[in-house]
Design a protein around this motif. Structure first.
Motif, PDB file in Angstrom:
ATOM      1  N   ARG A  64       0.823  -1.203   0.000  1.00 42.77           N
ATOM      2  CA  ARG A  64       0.000   0.000   0.000  1.00 42.77           C
ATOM      3  C   ARG A  64       0.863   1.262   0.000  1.00 42.77           C
ATOM      4  N   LEU A  65       1.967   1.236   0.745  1.00 42.24           N
ATOM      5  CA  LEU A  65       2.867   2.381   0.762  1.00 42.24           C
ATOM      6  C   LEU A  65       3.593   2.513  -0.573  1.00 42.24           C
ATOM      7  N   ARG A  66       3.979   1.379  -1.146  1.00 38.21           N
ATOM      8  CA  ARG A  66       4.657   1.380  -2.444  1.00 38.21           C
ATOM      9  C   ARG A  66       3.746   1.997  -3.517  1.00 38.21           C
ATOM     10  N   GLU A  67       2.504   1.567  -3.532  1.00 37.96           N
ATOM     11  CA  GLU A  67       1.571   2.055  -4.547  1.00 37.96           C
ATOM     12  C   GLU A  67       1.388   3.567  -4.447  1.00 37.96           C
ATOM     13  N   TYR A  68       1.267   4.066  -3.211  1.00 41.15           N
ATOM     14  CA  TYR A  68       1.076   5.510  -3.066  1.00 41.15           C
ATOM     15  C   TYR A  68       2.328   6.278  -3.468  1.00 41.15           C
ATOM     16  N   LEU A  69       3.478   5.843  -2.991  1.00 45.97           N
ATOM     17  CA  LEU A  69       4.721   6.546  -3.322  1.00 45.97           C
ATOM     18  C   LEU A  69       4.922   6.617  -4.831  1.00 45.97           C
ATOM     19  N   PHE A  70       4.766   5.481  -5.501  1.00 45.52           N
ATOM     20  CA  PHE A  70       5.024   5.438  -6.936  1.00 45.52           C
ATOM     21  C   PHE A  70       3.990   6.252  -7.707  1.00 45.52           C
ATOM     22  N   LEU A 110      10.386  22.542  -4.002  1.00 49.36           N
ATOM     23  CA  LEU A 110      10.781  21.265  -3.415  1.00 49.36           C
ATOM     24  C   LEU A 110       9.527  20.492  -3.037  1.00 49.36           C
ATOM     25  N   ALA A 111       9.587  19.169  -3.165  1.00 51.11           N
ATOM     26  CA  ALA A 111       8.457  18.320  -2.780  1.00 51.11           C
ATOM     27  C   ALA A 111       8.942  17.174  -1.918  1.00 51.11           C
ATOM     28  N   ILE A 112       8.120  16.817  -0.947  1.00 51.95           N
ATOM     29  CA  ILE A 112       8.327  15.617  -0.133  1.00 51.95           C
ATOM     30  C   ILE A 112       7.053  14.792  -0.186  1.00 51.95           C
ATOM     31  N   ILE A 113       7.193  13.561  -0.582  1.00 57.31           N
ATOM     32  CA  ILE A 113       6.084  12.610  -0.512  1.00 57.31           C
ATOM     33  C   ILE A 113       6.389  11.698   0.670  1.00 57.31           C
ATOM     34  N   TYR A 114       5.455  11.595   1.600  1.00 55.80           N
ATOM     35  CA  TYR A 114       5.705  10.792   2.794  1.00 55.80           C
ATOM     36  C   TYR A 114       4.559   9.809   2.988  1.00 55.80           C
ATOM     37  N   ALA A 115       4.898   8.562   3.199  1.00 48.75           N
ATOM     38  CA  ALA A 115       3.894   7.521   3.457  1.00 48.75           C
ATOM     39  C   ALA A 115       4.356   6.693   4.643  1.00 48.75           C
ATOM     40  N   ALA A 116       3.459   6.462   5.581  1.00 52.67           N
ATOM     41  CA  ALA A 116       3.841   5.735   6.798  1.00 52.67           C
ATOM     42  C   ALA A 116       2.652   4.982   7.360  1.00 52.67           C
ATOM     43  N   ARG A 117       2.970   4.015   8.198  1.00 59.89           N
ATOM     44  CA  ARG A 117       1.938   3.303   8.947  1.00 59.89           C
ATOM     45  C   ARG A 117       2.561   2.754  10.216  1.00 59.89           C
ATOM     46  N   MET A 118       1.736   2.594  11.232  1.00 60.05           N
ATOM     47  CA  MET A 118       2.185   1.937  12.456  1.00 60.05           C
ATOM     48  C   MET A 118       2.449   0.469  12.133  1.00 60.05           C
ATOM     49  N   THR A 119       3.448  -0.094  12.762  1.00 68.49           N
ATOM     50  CA  THR A 119       3.809  -1.480  12.455  1.00 68.49           C
ATOM     51  C   THR A 119       2.703  -2.471  12.810  1.00 68.49           C
ATOM     52  N   ASN A 120       1.817  -2.090  13.730  1.00 68.75           N
ATOM     53  CA  ASN A 120       0.729  -2.985  14.123  1.00 68.75           C
ATOM     54  C   ASN A 120      -0.614  -2.567  13.527  1.00 68.75           C
ATOM     55  N   ARG A 122      -2.855  -1.378   9.677  1.00 70.59           N
ATOM     56  CA  ARG A 122      -2.897  -1.312   8.224  1.00 70.59           C
ATOM     57  C   ARG A 122      -3.225   0.097   7.726  1.00 70.59           C
ATOM     58  N   HIS A 123      -3.553   0.996   8.654  1.00 67.83           N
ATOM     59  CA  HIS A 123      -3.897   2.363   8.263  1.00 67.83           C
ATOM     60  C   HIS A 123      -2.657   3.091   7.752  1.00 67.83           C
ATOM     61  N   VAL A 124      -2.797   3.754   6.606  1.00 68.92           N
ATOM     62  CA  VAL A 124      -1.683   4.454   5.971  1.00 68.92           C
ATOM     63  C   VAL A 124      -1.881   5.962   6.090  1.00 68.92           C
ATOM     64  N   ASN A 125      -0.839   6.651   6.501  1.00 69.43           N
ATOM     65  CA  ASN A 125      -0.830   8.111   6.516  1.00 69.43           C
ATOM     66  C   ASN A 125       0.043   8.570   5.358  1.00 69.43           C
ATOM     67  N   ALA A 126      -0.566   9.180   4.346  1.00 69.13           N
ATOM     68  CA  ALA A 126       0.167   9.585   3.148  1.00 69.13           C
ATOM     69  C   ALA A 126      -0.036  11.077   2.910  1.00 69.13           C
ATOM     70  N   THR A 127       1.066  11.815   2.736  1.00 67.34           N
ATOM     71  CA  THR A 127       0.977  13.252   2.538  1.00 67.34           C
ATOM     72  C   THR A 127       1.995  13.718   1.503  1.00 67.34           C
ATOM     73  N   VAL A 128       1.707  14.872   0.932  1.00 67.03           N
ATOM     74  CA  VAL A 128       2.638  15.556   0.029  1.00 67.03           C
ATOM     75  C   VAL A 128       2.846  16.960   0.580  1.00 67.03           C
ATOM     76  N   LEU A 129       4.100  17.409   0.592  1.00 66.67           N
ATOM     77  CA  LEU A 129       4.435  18.747   1.074  1.00 66.67           C
ATOM     78  C   LEU A 129       5.273  19.451   0.018  1.00 66.67           C
ATOM     79  N   LEU A 130       4.894  20.685  -0.316  1.00 63.58           N
ATOM     80  CA  LEU A 130       5.575  21.484  -1.330  1.00 63.58           C
ATOM     81  C   LEU A 130       6.098  22.775  -0.711  1.00 63.58           C
TER      82      LEU A 130
END
Length: 273
Positions: A64-70, A110-120, A122-130
């Motif tokens: 899920r993180l891979r799909e969002y990042l790409f 400049l852009a930062i794409i950030y995707a993360a989730r707690m190890t326990n 499945r919820h994904v936190n995905a953001t873009v910052l410019l």
């Protein structure tokens, strides 16, 4: 407006205010227990936390993180951003965090794409910052983060969130409107992370940490550790609660509406997949 329509709108407004007051009363324990819990959390490390992504890291990247990042990388590189530099965040042991760092070759954003989730979880936190810089030292920041801001921003940072904008290309279009408008008054200065993007991000993080210490939200307890102060714990929690959260949300909503009006009046199209 008819009397009945006015009454309906006023009733809805009063109902929303009443609902918020009731909700705030139910949250009274959080006003006390929230700061205590935050104050007791382990210290925050100020050591560099973003490192180049290795082949092994990429193989372990959750789907899920891979799909969002790409997806986000593709949308931004299609709008003139250079190839991404991917990294792994190791700030928290219980969080899987990944970032893509990009630079706009035409306007120096400049852009930062950030995707993360707690190890326990499945919820994904995905953001873009410019980010875009200007000759007076200010930095214009545009994001689609859905999380309320709980920490004091750097004084030179002028931020605006569009939490409902999922498409990074559309978000960049809104950022360009903001940057273009400010660029009519202040000379725009292209930004770059230089030859070592990770060292750049470490310096930026250090600036933010130092700002938090100056504002009294954290105190140093060693060369590379920060502990939340009682003041910082209380303010951090309360900024995300009634009424402070609603004041911030109202201000941001007005600014968002103004940018969206400028987009429509200027004929700037929405980005499509």
């Amino acid at each position: 407006m008819t009397s009945s329509a006015f009454e309906a709108r006023r009733s809805a407004l009063n109902g929303s205010i009443a609902a918020e007051l009731i909700r705030s009363l139910l949250e009274v324990p959080t006003y006390v227990l929230g700061p205590v819990a935050l104050y007791l959390r382990p210290p925050l490390s100020t050591q560099p936390s973003l490192f180049p992504m290795t082949v092994d890291d990429e193989l372990l990247l959750p789907m899920r993180l891979r799909e969002y990042l790409f997806f986000a990388e593709q949308r931004l590189t299609g709008d003139g951003f250079d190839a991404p530099v991917r990294g792994v965040s190791r700030q928290h042991l219980d969080v899987e965090g990944y970032a893509s760092l990009l630079e706009q070759r035409h306007d120096g954003a400049l852009a930062i794409i950030y995707a993360a989730r707690m190890t326990n979880s499945r919820h994904v936190n995905a953001t873009v910052l410019l980010h875009s810089g200007f000759s007076d030292g200010t930095i214009l920041a545009t994001t689609n983060s859905q999380l309320p801001s709980r920490m004091p921003p750097l004084p030179e940072m002028h931020g605006l969130a569009f939490p409902d904008v999922d498409d990074p290309a559309e978000l960049y279009g809104l950022h360009r409107i903001r940057a273009g408008e400010r660029g009519r008054r202040v000379v725009r200065v292209p930004m770059t992370r230089g030859a070592d993007p990770f060292a750049y991000q470490a310096r930026e993080n250090a600036r933010v940490f130092e700002h938090w210490v100056r504002r009294g939200y954290y105190r140093r307890i060693g060369g590379d550790k920060l502990r939340c102060t009682l003041r910082g714990a209380a303010l951090s929690v309360w900024r995300g609660m009634f009424p402070w959260r609603h004041v911030t949300a109202y201000t941001q909503a007005r600014e968002r509406a103004a940018v969206l009006r400028r987009r429509e009046s200027g004929g700037v199209p929405r980005k499509s997949a």
